[in-house]
Design a protein around this motif. Structure first.
Motif, PDB file in Angstrom:
ATOM      1  N   LEU A  18       0.861  -1.176   0.000  1.00 14.10           N
ATOM      2  CA  LEU A  18       0.000   0.000   0.000  1.00 14.10           C
ATOM      3  C   LEU A  18       0.901   1.231   0.000  1.00 14.10           C
ATOM      4  CD1 LEU A  18      -2.696   1.461   0.170  1.00 14.10           C
ATOM      5  CD2 LEU A  18      -2.652   1.145   2.657  1.00 14.10           C
ATOM      6  N   ASP A  19       1.034   1.843  -1.166  1.00 11.64           N
ATOM      7  CA  ASP A  19       1.851   3.051  -1.331  1.00 11.64           C
ATOM      8  C   ASP A  19       3.295   2.832  -0.893  1.00 11.64           C
ATOM      9  OD1 ASP A  19      -0.304   4.472  -2.358  1.00 11.64           O
ATOM     10  OD2 ASP A  19      -0.950   5.173  -0.378  1.00 11.64           O
ATOM     11  N   GLU A  20       3.966   1.889  -1.553  1.00 13.64           N
ATOM     12  CA  GLU A  20       5.356   1.581  -1.225  1.00 13.64           C
ATOM     13  C   GLU A  20       6.278   1.754  -2.435  1.00 13.64           C
ATOM     14  OE1 GLU A  20       6.062   1.332   1.721  1.00 13.64           O
ATOM     15  OE2 GLU A  20       4.532   0.256   2.858  1.00 13.64           O
ATOM     16  N   ALA A  21       5.945   2.693  -3.324  1.00 14.93           N
ATOM     17  CA  ALA A  21       6.746   2.887  -4.538  1.00 14.93           C
ATOM     18  C   ALA A  21       8.197   3.198  -4.211  1.00 14.93           C
ATOM     19  CB  ALA A  21       6.143   4.006  -5.391  1.00 14.93           C
ATOM     20  N   GLU A  22       8.435   3.921  -3.129  1.00 17.19           N
ATOM     21  CA  GLU A  22       9.797   4.302  -2.772  1.00 17.19           C
ATOM     22  C   GLU A  22      10.609   3.108  -2.281  1.00 17.19           C
ATOM     23  OE1 GLU A  22      12.092   7.495   0.197  1.00 17.19           O
ATOM     24  OE2 GLU A  22       9.904   7.419   0.109  1.00 17.19           O
ATOM     25  N   ALA A  23       9.965   2.183  -1.590  1.00 18.14           N
ATOM     26  CA  ALA A  23      10.683   1.038  -1.010  1.00 18.14           C
ATOM     27  C   ALA A  23      10.832  -0.128  -1.976  1.00 18.14           C
ATOM     28  CB  ALA A  23       9.954   0.563   0.253  1.00 18.14           C
ATOM     29  N   LEU A  24       9.961  -0.223  -2.966  1.00 12.13           N
ATOM     30  CA  LEU A  24       9.924  -1.396  -3.836  1.00 12.13           C
ATOM     31  C   LEU A  24      11.253  -1.728  -4.531  1.00 12.13           C
ATOM     32  CD1 LEU A  24       6.366  -1.197  -5.403  1.00 12.13           C
ATOM     33  CD2 LEU A  24       7.387  -3.224  -4.327  1.00 12.13           C
ATOM     34  N   PRO A  25      11.986  -0.771  -5.074  1.00  6.52           N
ATOM     35  CA  PRO A  25      13.236  -1.141  -5.747  1.00  6.52           C
ATOM     36  C   PRO A  25      14.190  -1.905  -4.841  1.00  6.52           C
ATOM     37  CG  PRO A  25      12.603   1.081  -6.365  1.00  6.52           C
ATOM     38  CD  PRO A  25      11.664   0.665  -5.262  1.00  6.52           C
ATOM     39  N   TRP A  26      14.357  -1.478  -3.592  1.00  6.95           N
ATOM     40  CA  TRP A  26      15.251  -2.178  -2.669  1.00  6.95           C
ATOM     41  C   TRP A  26      14.710  -3.566  -2.334  1.00  6.95           C
ATOM     42  CZ3 TRP A  26      15.064  -4.409   2.172  1.00  6.95           C
ATOM     43  CH2 TRP A  26      16.291  -4.687   2.781  1.00  6.95           C
ATOM     44  N   VAL A  27      13.422  -3.651  -2.062  1.00  3.51           N
ATOM     45  CA  VAL A  27      12.826  -4.936  -1.682  1.00  3.51           C
ATOM     46  C   VAL A  27      12.939  -5.945  -2.827  1.00  3.51           C
ATOM     47  CG1 VAL A  27      10.693  -6.105  -1.043  1.00  3.51           C
ATOM     48  CG2 VAL A  27      11.242  -3.892  -0.026  1.00  3.51           C
ATOM     49  N   LEU A  28      12.556  -5.528  -4.023  1.00  3.03           N
ATOM     50  CA  LEU A  28      12.555  -6.468  -5.148  1.00  3.03           C
ATOM     51  C   LEU A  28      13.965  -6.869  -5.559  1.00  3.03           C
ATOM     52  CD1 LEU A  28       9.638  -4.990  -7.269  1.00  3.03           C
ATOM     53  CD2 LEU A  28       9.616  -6.992  -5.768  1.00  3.03           C
ATOM     54  N   ALA A  29      14.930  -5.988  -5.353  1.00  6.55           N
ATOM     55  CA  ALA A  29      16.316  -6.332  -5.660  1.00  6.55           C
ATOM     56  C   ALA A  29      16.854  -7.398  -4.723  1.00  6.55           C
ATOM     57  CB  ALA A  29      17.196  -5.080  -5.592  1.00  6.55           C
ATOM     58  N   ARG A  30      16.216  -7.572  -3.556  1.00  3.57           N
ATOM     59  CA  ARG A  30      16.667  -8.538  -2.562  1.00  3.57           C
ATOM     60  C   ARG A  30      15.940  -9.883  -2.666  1.00  3.57           C
ATOM     61  NH1 ARG A  30      21.168  -8.155  -0.593  1.00  3.57           N
ATOM     62  NH2 ARG A  30      20.512  -9.165   1.352  1.00  3.57           N
ATOM     63  N   ILE A  31      15.035 -10.040  -3.636  1.00  2.68           N
ATOM     64  CA  ILE A  31      14.366 -11.330  -3.830  1.00  2.68           C
ATOM     65  C   ILE A  31      15.397 -12.323  -4.367  1.00  2.68           C
ATOM     66  CG2 ILE A  31      12.585 -12.570  -5.107  1.00  2.68           C
ATOM     67  CD1 ILE A  31      11.417 -10.684  -3.062  1.00  2.68           C
ATOM     68  N   PRO A  32      15.545 -13.493  -3.739  1.00  2.00           N
ATOM     69  CA  PRO A  32      16.557 -14.456  -4.195  1.00  2.00           C
ATOM     70  C   PRO A  32      16.346 -14.881  -5.649  1.00  2.00           C
ATOM     71  CG  PRO A  32      15.797 -15.022  -1.990  1.00  2.00           C
ATOM     72  CD  PRO A  32      14.896 -13.925  -2.486  1.00  2.00           C
ATOM     73  N   ASP A  33      17.444 -15.176  -6.330  1.00  2.00           N
ATOM     74  CA  ASP A  33      17.388 -15.621  -7.722  1.00  2.00           C
ATOM     75  C   ASP A  33      16.528 -16.887  -7.835  1.00  2.00           C
ATOM     76  OD1 ASP A  33      19.069 -13.575  -8.438  1.00  2.00           O
ATOM     77  OD2 ASP A  33      20.891 -14.816  -8.438  1.00  2.00           O
ATOM     78  N   GLY A  34      15.695 -16.902  -8.866  1.00  2.00           N
ATOM     79  CA  GLY A  34      14.848 -18.064  -9.103  1.00  2.00           C
ATOM     80  C   GLY A  34      13.520 -18.031  -8.370  1.00  2.00           C
ATOM     81  N   TRP A  35      13.365 -17.087  -7.448  1.00  2.00           N
ATOM     82  CA  TRP A  35      12.104 -16.942  -6.729  1.00  2.00           C
ATOM     83  C   TRP A  35      11.230 -15.921  -7.450  1.00  2.00           C
ATOM     84  CZ3 TRP A  35      12.795 -16.843  -0.677  1.00  2.00           C
ATOM     85  CH2 TRP A  35      13.550 -17.971  -0.281  1.00  2.00           C
ATOM     86  N   SER A  36       9.944 -15.955  -7.170  1.00  2.00           N
ATOM     87  CA  SER A  36       9.012 -15.032  -7.794  1.00  2.00           C
ATOM     88  C   SER A  36       8.472 -14.045  -6.776  1.00  2.00           C
ATOM     89  CB  SER A  36       7.843 -15.811  -8.416  1.00  2.00           C
ATOM     90  OG  SER A  36       6.848 -14.939  -8.908  1.00  2.00           O
ATOM     91  N   ALA A  37       8.522 -12.755  -7.109  1.00  3.28           N
ATOM     92  CA  ALA A  37       7.952 -11.713  -6.254  1.00  3.28           C
ATOM     93  C   ALA A  37       6.515 -11.467  -6.685  1.00  3.28           C
ATOM     94  CB  ALA A  37       8.768 -10.427  -6.369  1.00  3.28           C
ATOM     95  N   LEU A  38       5.594 -11.560  -5.725  1.00  5.35           N
ATOM     96  CA  LEU A  38       4.176 -11.367  -6.000  1.00  5.35           C
ATOM     97  C   LEU A  38       3.699 -10.168  -5.173  1.00  5.35           C
ATOM     98  CD1 LEU A  38       1.664 -14.357  -6.114  1.00  5.35           C
ATOM     99  CD2 LEU A  38       1.008 -11.976  -5.860  1.00  5.35           C
TER     100      LEU A  38
END
Length: 239
Positions: A18-38
């Motif tokens: 909910l309104d996390e546009a600023e945080a999303l780049p850092w969070v999604l960059a930390r998703i492990p390889d081969g995993w899916s971010a939903l």
């Protein structure tokens, strides 16, 4: 030439948003390889959904407000064998979930939770810590499970989670997951994880009122009578 198909991910990380546009780049960059971010967009007005898509995440829209609504929508949309949950505000590192999934995959735990340890000034307001401690004690009395935190960083098997039949759609969702898992005899463990100062303003525990509303939702869950889940044995458990 035979077409090359990409195997489905074995892990989905559900990220209520909910309104996390600023945080999303850092969070999604930390998703492990081969995993899916939903990323479950729960009514954002800051372009969070567009940012998530641009960064390669799957986006599910859930118009019904509530943390539980977003988590439930993410679980329903997941397709992987294992499902993780993580806040989308950069307070928790999704890379910390790797040993959680390994533990569930190995069959030594059915549900693994992150015990938050503040790692920066202002990471966890005092009133939120007090509320969490009170609820943790109530959970220990209710379930006999030695937990210290009801944090959002967690991992389990998807089919087993669906079998719990979770119904809470507000702040009580994470607690209901733990209570119903304990009632079903799941092995629940927790491990320390760093809890960082979040990006942006908290929607739940940033104020006394928000914390009180969360505690109220969770007290309601604790008052529910034990509900037999649809499936009491987590898939893949060694017997």
């Amino acid at each position: 030439m035979k077409a090359v198909t990409t195997p489905p991910p074995t892990v989905d990380v559900v990220l209520p948003c909910l309104d996390e546009a600023e945080a999303l780049p850092w969070v999604l960059a930390r998703i492990p390889d081969g995993w899916s971010a939903l990323v479950v967009d729960n009514g954002s007005t800051d372009g969070s959904a567009e940012v998530a898509r641009r960064l390669g995440a799957r986006v599910v829209r859930e118009p019904r407000r509530g943390f539980g609504s977003a988590c439930a929508a993410g679980l329903a949309a997941s397709t992987a064998d294992f499902v993780c949950f993580c806040d989308c505000d950069a307070s928790l590192d999704p890379a910390q979930l790797i040993p959680f999934v390994d533990e569930v995959r190995a069959g030594s735990s059915d549900l693994v939770l992150g015990r938050r340890r503040p790692a920066g000034r202002g990471a966890w307001p005092a009133h939120a810590q007090v509320g969490n401690r009170v609820l943790a004690r109530m959970v220990r009395r209710r379930t006999g499970t030695a937990l210290h935190d009801l944090g959002p960083l967690r991992a389990a098997r998807r089919e087993a989670l669906l079998g719990l039949g979770l119904t809470d759609r507000r702040s009580g969702y994470p607690l209901q997951m733990v209570v119903r898992a304990a009632d079903a005899g799941w092995r629940i463990t927790e491990h320390d994880v760093p809890y960082l100062p979040r990006t942006g303003a908290s929607k739940v525990t940033g104020t006394w009122r928000g914390t009180w509303n969360a505690v109220r939702d969770m007290r309601r869950v604790l008052a529910e009578p034990p509900t037999p889940p649809q499936s009491s044995s987590p898939e893949g458990r060694s017997r």
